[in-house]
Scaffold this motif. Sequence first.
Motif, PDB file in Angstrom:
ATOM      1  N   GLU A  50      -7.039  38.033  17.571  1.00 41.67           N
ATOM      2  CA  GLU A  50      -7.082  38.925  18.729  1.00 41.67           C
ATOM      3  C   GLU A  50      -5.936  39.924  18.669  1.00 41.67           C
ATOM      4  O   GLU A  50      -4.772  39.538  18.490  1.00 41.67           O
ATOM      5  CB  GLU A  50      -6.988  38.127  20.030  1.00 41.67           C
ATOM      6  CG  GLU A  50      -7.152  38.977  21.270  1.00 41.67           C
ATOM      7  CD  GLU A  50      -7.188  38.161  22.555  1.00 41.67           C
ATOM      8  OE1 GLU A  50      -7.437  38.748  23.622  1.00 41.67           O
ATOM      9  OE2 GLU A  50      -6.960  36.931  22.482  1.00 41.67           O
ATOM     10  N   PRO A  51      -6.220  41.218  18.797  1.00 40.78           N
ATOM     11  CA  PRO A  51      -5.154  42.221  18.757  1.00 40.78           C
ATOM     12  C   PRO A  51      -4.260  42.143  19.991  1.00 40.78           C
ATOM     13  O   PRO A  51      -4.620  41.544  21.006  1.00 40.78           O
ATOM     14  CB  PRO A  51      -5.915  43.549  18.710  1.00 40.78           C
ATOM     15  CG  PRO A  51      -7.235  43.243  19.342  1.00 40.78           C
ATOM     16  CD  PRO A  51      -7.551  41.820  18.955  1.00 40.78           C
ATOM     17  N   ILE A  52      -3.117  42.759  19.902  1.00 37.66           N
ATOM     18  CA  ILE A  52      -2.143  42.754  20.989  1.00 37.66           C
ATOM     19  C   ILE A  52      -2.464  43.893  21.954  1.00 37.66           C
ATOM     20  O   ILE A  52      -2.626  45.046  21.551  1.00 37.66           O
ATOM     21  CB  ILE A  52      -0.726  42.912  20.426  1.00 37.66           C
ATOM     22  CG1 ILE A  52      -0.386  41.720  19.525  1.00 37.66           C
ATOM     23  CG2 ILE A  52       0.300  43.041  21.545  1.00 37.66           C
ATOM     24  CD1 ILE A  52       0.707  42.005  18.538  1.00 37.66           C
ATOM     25  N   ALA A  53      -2.538  43.572  23.227  1.00 32.23           N
ATOM     26  CA  ALA A  53      -2.833  44.581  24.247  1.00 32.23           C
ATOM     27  C   ALA A  53      -1.542  45.284  24.654  1.00 32.23           C
ATOM     28  O   ALA A  53      -0.545  44.640  24.994  1.00 32.23           O
ATOM     29  CB  ALA A  53      -3.477  43.932  25.463  1.00 32.23           C
ATOM     30  N   PHE A  54      -1.557  46.625  24.588  1.00 38.10           N
ATOM     31  CA  PHE A  54      -0.413  47.409  25.060  1.00 38.10           C
ATOM     32  C   PHE A  54      -0.926  48.731  25.607  1.00 38.10           C
ATOM     33  O   PHE A  54      -1.976  49.236  25.194  1.00 38.10           O
ATOM     34  CB  PHE A  54       0.625  47.634  23.954  1.00 38.10           C
ATOM     35  CG  PHE A  54       0.137  48.441  22.775  1.00 38.10           C
ATOM     36  CD1 PHE A  54       0.337  49.814  22.712  1.00 38.10           C
ATOM     37  CD2 PHE A  54      -0.508  47.820  21.708  1.00 38.10           C
ATOM     38  CE1 PHE A  54      -0.101  50.555  21.624  1.00 38.10           C
ATOM     39  CE2 PHE A  54      -0.945  48.557  20.601  1.00 38.10           C
ATOM     40  CZ  PHE A  54      -0.738  49.925  20.568  1.00 38.10           C
TER      41      PHE A  54
END
Length: 247
Positions: A50-54
């Motif tokens: 899962e990619p990092i949310a920013f």
Amino acid sequence: MNLKLKIWRQKNAKEKGRMEDYTVENISPDTSFLEMLDILNNNLIHEGKEPIAFDHDCREGICGMCSLYINGRAHGPEDDITTCQLHMRRFKDGDTIYIEPWRSRAFPVIKDLVVDRSSYDKILQAGGFISVNTGGVPDGNAIPIPKPDAEESMDAAACIGCGACVATCKNGSAMLFVSARVSSLAKLPQGRVEAVRRAKAMVAKMDELGFGNCTNTTACEQECPKGISILHIARLNREFLSAKLKD
């Protein structure tokens, strides 16, 4: 450049968060900080993770969306810039970089590095506007305004509402943000009509939303990417006290 990253991961405001370790390799010194995170996310997606949310939007230092706490400083180690204007040449090969979201009760975590800053919108809705009819554009331009007042108003209006002041303040105070909005209108004749109601309403909403009190540590001014002065806080206090006396 090869870098070690320690990034805050959190599913939502109710879940317990944690720091997770990542590595990125062969990063160009001319890469921006957000581009580096893009590269990391691309790698994670290819690995089935899962990619990092920013948060991000304009990537030009205008919108204030890139709200990251980097190595213990809002927007990173450079002065007077937002995270999207930070480049990897500011770091050294092999560095360990800590990346966290804003830490404030009034800015609850949505996911990972993304926080809910809608409390700022609620403060603006309480009084950060002009509702009087000043006519069309030619009419507004015809109103004489002293140059020092116009410049001070524009300096205050440079605030992009990123939240760095709140994240930096040990009390989680939003006084710099609120005072900038009040000053940008208080120095204009169009803004004087609702000045009394504005100061009281915005301060009341700020307190209601859980922001802390200002104790004049000046940390907000030091970390503001637009260099907003704490002198605006003094004006907000004057506007507020004046409004209370008129009551």
